[in-house]
Design a protein around this motif. Sequence first.
Motif, PDB file in Angstrom:
ATOM      1  N   LEU A  23       0.842  -1.205   0.000  1.00 32.08           N
ATOM      2  CA  LEU A  23       0.000   0.000   0.000  1.00 32.08           C
ATOM      3  C   LEU A  23       0.875   1.251   0.000  1.00 32.08           C
ATOM      4  CD1 LEU A  23      -2.769   1.431   0.270  1.00 32.08           C
ATOM      5  CD2 LEU A  23      -2.593   1.110   2.743  1.00 32.08           C
ATOM      6  N   TYR A  34       4.307  11.008 -10.498  1.00 24.25           N
ATOM      7  CA  TYR A  34       3.266  11.700 -11.280  1.00 24.25           C
ATOM      8  C   TYR A  34       2.839  12.995 -10.595  1.00 24.25           C
ATOM      9  CZ  TYR A  34      -1.123  12.726 -13.628  1.00 24.25           C
ATOM     10  OH  TYR A  34      -2.126  13.365 -14.299  1.00 24.25           O
ATOM     11  N   LEU A  35       2.322  12.877  -9.356  1.00 25.41           N
ATOM     12  CA  LEU A  35       1.734  14.068  -8.727  1.00 25.41           C
ATOM     13  C   LEU A  35       2.782  15.114  -8.368  1.00 25.41           C
ATOM     14  CD1 LEU A  35      -1.054  12.647  -6.348  1.00 25.41           C
ATOM     15  CD2 LEU A  35      -1.359  14.125  -8.335  1.00 25.41           C
TER      16      LEU A  35
ATOM     17  N   ILE B 189      -5.315  -1.012  -3.366  1.00 28.97           N
ATOM     18  CA  ILE B 189      -4.198  -0.062  -3.249  1.00 28.97           C
ATOM     19  C   ILE B 189      -4.359   1.054  -4.283  1.00 28.97           C
ATOM     20  CG2 ILE B 189      -1.704   0.184  -3.660  1.00 28.97           C
ATOM     21  CD1 ILE B 189      -1.419  -2.650  -2.395  1.00 28.97           C
ATOM     22  N   VAL B 192      -6.999   3.451  -3.162  1.00 39.12           N
ATOM     23  CA  VAL B 192      -6.608   4.426  -2.132  1.00 39.12           C
ATOM     24  C   VAL B 192      -5.907   5.623  -2.792  1.00 39.12           C
ATOM     25  CG1 VAL B 192      -5.106   4.816  -0.133  1.00 39.12           C
ATOM     26  CG2 VAL B 192      -6.490   2.728  -0.273  1.00 39.12           C
ATOM     27  N   PHE B 193      -4.957   5.346  -3.697  1.00 40.11           N
ATOM     28  CA  PHE B 193      -4.273   6.448  -4.392  1.00 40.11           C
ATOM     29  C   PHE B 193      -5.290   7.291  -5.180  1.00 40.11           C
ATOM     30  CE2 PHE B 193      -2.470   8.082  -8.377  1.00 40.11           C
ATOM     31  CZ  PHE B 193      -1.526   8.954  -7.873  1.00 40.11           C
ATOM     32  N   SER B 197      -6.212  11.214  -4.412  1.00 40.60           N
ATOM     33  CA  SER B 197      -6.008  12.212  -5.480  1.00 40.60           C
ATOM     34  C   SER B 197      -7.299  12.973  -5.742  1.00 40.60           C
ATOM     35  CB  SER B 197      -5.550  11.528  -6.776  1.00 40.60           C
ATOM     36  OG  SER B 197      -4.382  10.800  -6.558  1.00 40.60           O
ATOM     37  N   VAL B 224      -3.970  16.835 -11.451  1.00 39.20           N
ATOM     38  CA  VAL B 224      -4.380  16.078 -10.261  1.00 39.20           C
ATOM     39  C   VAL B 224      -5.675  15.305 -10.546  1.00 39.20           C
ATOM     40  CG1 VAL B 224      -4.869  16.190  -7.798  1.00 39.20           C
ATOM     41  CG2 VAL B 224      -3.269  17.820  -8.803  1.00 39.20           C
ATOM     42  N   TRP B 226      -6.616  13.885 -13.223  1.00 38.58           N
ATOM     43  CA  TRP B 226      -6.384  12.643 -13.967  1.00 38.58           C
ATOM     44  C   TRP B 226      -5.760  11.545 -13.104  1.00 38.58           C
ATOM     45  CZ3 TRP B 226      -9.185  10.943 -17.504  1.00 38.58           C
ATOM     46  CH2 TRP B 226      -9.756  11.788 -18.463  1.00 38.58           C
ATOM     47  N   ALA B 227      -5.101  11.961 -11.996  1.00 36.64           N
ATOM     48  CA  ALA B 227      -4.637  10.931 -11.049  1.00 36.64           C
ATOM     49  C   ALA B 227      -5.838  10.220 -10.425  1.00 36.64           C
ATOM     50  CB  ALA B 227      -3.778  11.559  -9.965  1.00 36.64           C
ATOM     51  N   ILE B 270       0.779  -2.273  -9.227  1.00 37.87           N
ATOM     52  CA  ILE B 270       0.784  -1.441  -8.014  1.00 37.87           C
ATOM     53  C   ILE B 270       1.746  -0.266  -8.182  1.00 37.87           C
ATOM     54  CG2 ILE B 270       1.503  -1.428  -5.577  1.00 37.87           C
ATOM     55  CD1 ILE B 270       0.423  -4.343  -5.425  1.00 37.87           C
ATOM     56  N   LEU B 271       2.897  -0.538  -8.799  1.00 30.78           N
ATOM     57  CA  LEU B 271       3.930   0.495  -8.897  1.00 30.78           C
ATOM     58  C   LEU B 271       3.699   1.453 -10.068  1.00 30.78           C
ATOM     59  CD1 LEU B 271       7.097  -1.665  -8.160  1.00 30.78           C
ATOM     60  CD2 LEU B 271       5.923  -0.105  -6.599  1.00 30.78           C
ATOM     61  N   PHE B 272       3.212   0.938 -11.190  1.00 25.68           N
ATOM     62  CA  PHE B 272       3.292   1.742 -12.419  1.00 25.68           C
ATOM     63  C   PHE B 272       1.979   2.026 -13.132  1.00 25.68           C
ATOM     64  CE2 PHE B 272       7.426  -0.515 -12.083  1.00 25.68           C
ATOM     65  CZ  PHE B 272       8.199   0.604 -11.812  1.00 25.68           C
ATOM     66  N   GLN B 274      -0.815   3.459 -12.344  1.00 28.51           N
ATOM     67  CA  GLN B 274      -1.450   4.778 -12.184  1.00 28.51           C
ATOM     68  C   GLN B 274      -0.733   5.859 -12.987  1.00 28.51           C
ATOM     69  OE1 GLN B 274      -0.518   2.648  -9.706  1.00 28.51           O
ATOM     70  NE2 GLN B 274      -1.371   3.291  -7.767  1.00 28.51           N
ATOM     71  N   LEU B 275       0.550   5.613 -13.322  1.00 28.69           N
ATOM     72  CA  LEU B 275       1.324   6.641 -14.027  1.00 28.69           C
ATOM     73  C   LEU B 275       0.781   6.897 -15.431  1.00 28.69           C
ATOM     74  CD1 LEU B 275       4.909   5.536 -12.952  1.00 28.69           C
ATOM     75  CD2 LEU B 275       3.384   7.142 -11.834  1.00 28.69           C
ATOM     76  N   SER B 277      -1.882   7.879 -16.194  1.00 31.58           N
ATOM     77  CA  SER B 277      -2.687   9.109 -16.168  1.00 31.58           C
ATOM     78  C   SER B 277      -2.032  10.207 -17.009  1.00 31.58           C
ATOM     79  CB  SER B 277      -2.821   9.624 -14.729  1.00 31.58           C
ATOM     80  OG  SER B 277      -3.350   8.630 -13.889  1.00 31.58           O
ATOM     81  N   ALA B 278      -0.709  10.158 -17.105  1.00 38.33           N
ATOM     82  CA  ALA B 278       0.013  11.229 -17.802  1.00 38.33           C
ATOM     83  C   ALA B 278      -0.321  11.296 -19.283  1.00 38.33           C
ATOM     84  CB  ALA B 278       1.518  11.042 -17.626  1.00 38.33           C
ATOM     85  N   ASN B 295       6.548   8.939 -17.724  1.00 40.80           N
ATOM     86  CA  ASN B 295       5.319   8.366 -17.160  1.00 40.80           C
ATOM     87  C   ASN B 295       4.511   7.563 -18.161  1.00 40.80           C
ATOM     88  OD1 ASN B 295       5.033   9.080 -14.300  1.00 40.80           O
ATOM     89  ND2 ASN B 295       5.247  11.168 -15.039  1.00 40.80           N
TER      90      ASN B 295
END
Lengths: 49, 565
Positions: A23, A34-35, B189, B192-193, B197, B224, B226-227, B270-272, B274-275, B277-278, B295
């Motif tokens: 998490l 990104y942010l 997970i 939550v991000f 956002s 923000v 788009w995150a 989990i790591l990548f 969400q990126l 979004s760019a 990204n």
Amino acid sequence: MSEQDEDQIPMMQKLLDNPFILLFLGVATPSLLYLIWGIMEIVSIPLAK
Amino acid sequence: MDNQQFRVCPDTGLKFFRSAEALMKANAVAAVVFLLVGGIYGLGVGLTRWPAVHLLQADQFYLALTAHGINVLLFWCIFFEIAVLYFCSSVLLGCRLAAPKVAWAGFALMLIGALMNNYVVLQGNASVMFTSYAPMEAPPLFYLSLILFAVGALFGCFVFFGTLVIAKNEKTYEGSVPLVTFGAITAAIIAVFTIVSGAIILIPTLAWSVGLISHIDSLMYRLVWWAFGHSSQQINIAAQIAVWYAIASIVFGAKPMSEKVSRMAFLLYILFLQLASAHHLLVDPGVSSEFKMFNTSYAMYLAVMASMIHGLTVPGSIEAAQRAHGFNSGFFEWLRKAPWGNPTFSGMFISLIGFGFLGGITGVVMGAEQINIIVHNTLYVPGHFHATVVLGTTLAFMAFTYWLVPILFRRELIMKGLASWQPYLFGLGMSGVALFMMGAGTLGVPRRHYDISFSGTGGIVHEFPAAANTLMALNGLSVLLAVIGGASFCIIIVGSLLFGKKLGENEKCSVSMITAPPAEEAYEGIGKGPITVPGTLVLAMIFFVSFAVYYFINWKYLAETWGIG
């Protein structure tokens, strides 16, 4: 599971078995790449005069 | 633990904690209701984009587009995902649910938010669409409704993580959690991000709409937002893939080809994931090429690789199980003899193929900065996400629902004949929607525009190629087919819940609901020589060739856009 057995669990499996570390990584990585990176770039745009 | 708090399913042996069961039912029912509402608006949007029909006026169109996007992209998907989270934690781990009262509070907040949002949008002055870009302003209740919904969903995620802790402390499982639960952890997970956002941008936007803040920077909003906006679709992908693995196990008794590889693929998500979004910011001037390219073209490819791993291992595990069950001849006997009349399987498999071939490949094209420019902000974009979120996620969730009705709701399905056709109707219709919108987008037809002839815009004239009108008409026909498929699903599910034969607590369903895994020794000698899943490898090769050809076709389009010399 005994303590000795737990010591034999590979590091990667320990990571994958801990949802709270995942998490943290899952929130921290995109927040940073990104942010925060994006926000820093936008706030560093010079204001028009 | 008081055994009265649990019910043991007579078909599957799964233990249902009664509070979790009630919450799953409530969330699943709410999901289907909002799918129905969003689908009705979608019909209005599709028939307006059909030039010969052009059903709605401009203001009605933007209202319908707003309501369609929010009801299906947020409310349908996330209500269903909360049900999936409770299933993957409490049921699959055989433990009680953490803090059911908090879970009910979360559900109440989500429901209030969703109802409030529909009310505000229907008033007609919140037609700001799903993206609600500032400085386009909606009434404060619009932003408040989304915040309430998001906070409720966050409660659901906390309950999910709390349930994992309970299962570990009470030792209801040994070793690692099942792979399906791990997929749900990935979805939670990302959720939550996504929700954090959303809060970061929607709370100040609410303050701006009530006059507490004078200005919202539009570029900052887009970054923000788009995150939140894109990552909410990544929750869908992770949950949908968890559902694929679950259905492979339920229908075929399949075991993952490699638990380690599948879990590593989820870790890459989990790591990548969400990126990605760019890629919505690829033409925004305020962020650098380094930011955009890292990204999208670098980090995003790791998530794409993870999707390809899942796209290989899910059918691979099905093939291996089918071969172990005795369907071992040739390359595709395992696939020919799969239960194509079972909507749980057919829906899942159409979801897998559609997501990979239509959604996945086009997502990579849009994620490449250079070729993105050909289709940026055109109808290609909704074409792409109808392939991922609707053909991929929605169809996977529909397939899973057919299994959940008897198992969770203890009702027999009604209209089983229609149910066996429903995934094909919906899948074919939605494939057409995705393909024809992408085709029109490639010809330059813009998204978020109710009239491609630009009538009533004070003299703006643009002639699209004649093929664009044909593609929009074909899109309209495909919408009709998809709506028939979607309506069939709603009728079957709601009808089954109301009128399906009630199953007693210990009464088995009339059909087998789960397939026992093949014995370990049955896996010996399957496949062709050293290759245990040759059919899946052939499918993977077809995918790679399609991917490469389509990718380079887009570079050729780009070369034609700006000719050299």
